[in-house]
Design a protein around this motif. Structure first.
Motif, short mmCIF file in Angstrom:
data_model
loop_
_atom_site.label_atom_id
_atom_site.label_comp_id
_atom_site.label_asym_id
_atom_site.label_seq_id
_atom_site.Cartn_x
_atom_site.Cartn_y
_atom_site.Cartn_z
N TYR A 72 -11.32 -6.80 6.15
CA TYR A 72 -10.38 -6.13 6.01
C TYR A 72 -9.56 -5.88 7.75
CZ TYR A 72 -5.85 -2.98 4.32
OH TYR A 72 -5.10 -2.71 4.34
N GLY B 257 -0.29 0.87 11.45
CA GLY B 257 0.77 1.79 12.50
C GLY B 257 1.24 0.68 13.03
N GLY C 13 2.56 -1.56 4.31
CA GLY C 13 2.37 0.13 3.61
C GLY C 13 3.77 0.75 4.50
N ASN C 14 3.61 1.14 5.83
CA ASN C 14 4.25 1.89 6.37
C ASN C 14 5.78 1.50 6.45
OD1 ASN C 14 4.33 4.78 7.77
ND2 ASN C 14 4.87 3.45 9.59
N GLU D 272 -7.77 -3.90 10.47
CA GLU D 272 -7.00 -3.11 9.89
C GLU D 272 -6.36 -2.50 11.10
OE1 GLU D 272 -4.55 -1.48 8.79
OE2 GLU D 272 -5.97 0.19 7.28
N LYS E 258 0.61 -1.09 -0.05
CA LYS E 258 0.00 -0.32 -0.25
C LYS E 258 0.43 1.14 0.23
CE LYS E 258 -3.87 0.04 2.16
NZ LYS E 258 -5.29 0.00 3.68
N GLY F 63 -4.26 -6.00 7.57
CA GLY F 63 -2.89 -4.95 7.50
C GLY F 63 -2.23 -4.51 9.05
N GLY F 64 -1.15 -4.19 9.11
CA GLY F 64 -0.55 -3.64 10.21
C GLY F 64 1.03 -3.83 10.87
N GLY F 65 2.00 -2.61 10.48
CA GLY F 65 2.51 -3.21 11.60
C GLY F 65 3.65 -4.10 10.88
C1 1GP Z 1 -2.78 0.58 6.15
O1 1GP Z 1 -2.70 -1.89 6.33
C2 1GP Z 1 -2.31 -1.45 5.94
O2 1GP Z 1 -3.58 0.33 5.98
C3 1GP Z 1 -1.01 -1.76 6.54
O3 1GP Z 1 -0.49 -1.16 7.49
O4 1GP Z 1 0.97 0.65 7.14
O5 1GP Z 1 1.02 -0.47 9.31
O6 1GP Z 1 2.23 -1.53 7.30
P1 1GP Z 1 1.21 -0.30 7.90
#
Ligand code: 1GP
Length: 228
Positions: free
Chosen positions: A158, A163, A208-209, A160, A12, A186-188
């Motif tokens: 999803y 971060g 993503g991040n 979510e 992402k 998604g996340g971290g």
């Molecule tokens: C964000 O789910 C995505 O909408 C990905 O999360 O940015 O923490 O990887 P991260």
């Protein structure tokens, strides 16, 4: 029509954040199944178009996750519309989407549009605060997942944690309840090992991040496609 059922890994990209052209090339040729363009803050049409014009030179499918109707552009393969299931403000479940369809309805090819049932689990995430979410417990989340599949018949649920790295046990608890609806996590996710743990239960993991903070590790997460 969208066939995302085989997507195991997705990057992402946030139009408000920067990667070098070389890094963007690497993301596009990494072997990821798709690239989602999306974010919560400062999403401008210029930022979206900049990314689109770069990614479009490659074969990878590109999706716009619509969070700001002023930054919608033609040229994407698909458009994902988040419906925030645990928002306490109905605006983020129904009204912003309604407004976008009202404005762009005549131009929309609905074959390219899919809704995502979003359950936002990180109280520190910008999207959580913006949608004034309520933190659901395990039973709440499972009920949201069941509603997504059996009541709303949405293609995506999803989970979510944007971060922060989420609760793999919760993902495991959701898994048996989704048969038709695709389970996205998604996340971290920073490393291949992080991705692997979540990919054991999620159909699709989103990274993503970490692309913006540890690019080298992030790009390696694509390897879950070979090992799971
Ligand atoms: C964000 O789910 C995505 O909408 C990905 O999360 O940015 O923490 O990887 P991260």
């Amino acid at each position: 029509m969208l066939d995302s059922s085989t997507w195991r890994h997705v990057f992402k990209l946030d139009p408000a954040k920067a990667l070098t052209d070389e890094q963007l090339d690497q993301v596009c040729t990494s072997g990821t199944d798709a690239i989602i363009v999306g974010g919560t803050d400062q999403i401008t049409l210029d930022g979206v178009l900049d990314l689109l014009s770069h990614i479009r030179r490659f074969e990878v499918p590109v999706v716009l996750e619509v969070t700001n109707k002023d930054a919608i552009s033609p040229g994407f393969d698909y458009y994902f519309i988040p419906l925030v299931l645990n928002a306490t403000n109905k605006k983020w479940m129904m009204d912003v989407q309604h407004e976008a369809i009202k404005t762009f309805g005549p131009m929309i090819n609905f074959d390219q549009v899919s809704a995502e049932g979003y359950c936002i689990m990180n109280p520190e995430a910008k999207a959580y605060k913006k949608a004034q979410c309520r933190l659901p417990d395990k039973e709440d989340v499972i009920a949201y997942a069941k509603m997504t599949e059996h009541v709303f018949h949405l293609p995506f649920f999803y989970l979510e944690y944007s971060g922060t790295y989420g609760d793999v046990e919760l993902l495991k608890a959701i898994r048996p309840h989704l048969k038709e609806t695709q389970l996205i996590y998604g996340g971290g996710i920073y490393t291949l090992a992080d991705a692997e743990k979540m990919a054991a239960y999620a159909d699709t993991v989103v990274v993503g991040n970490s692309l913006y903070t540890d690019f080298k590790q992030a790009i390696k997460t694509v390897q879950i496609k070979q090992i799971t």
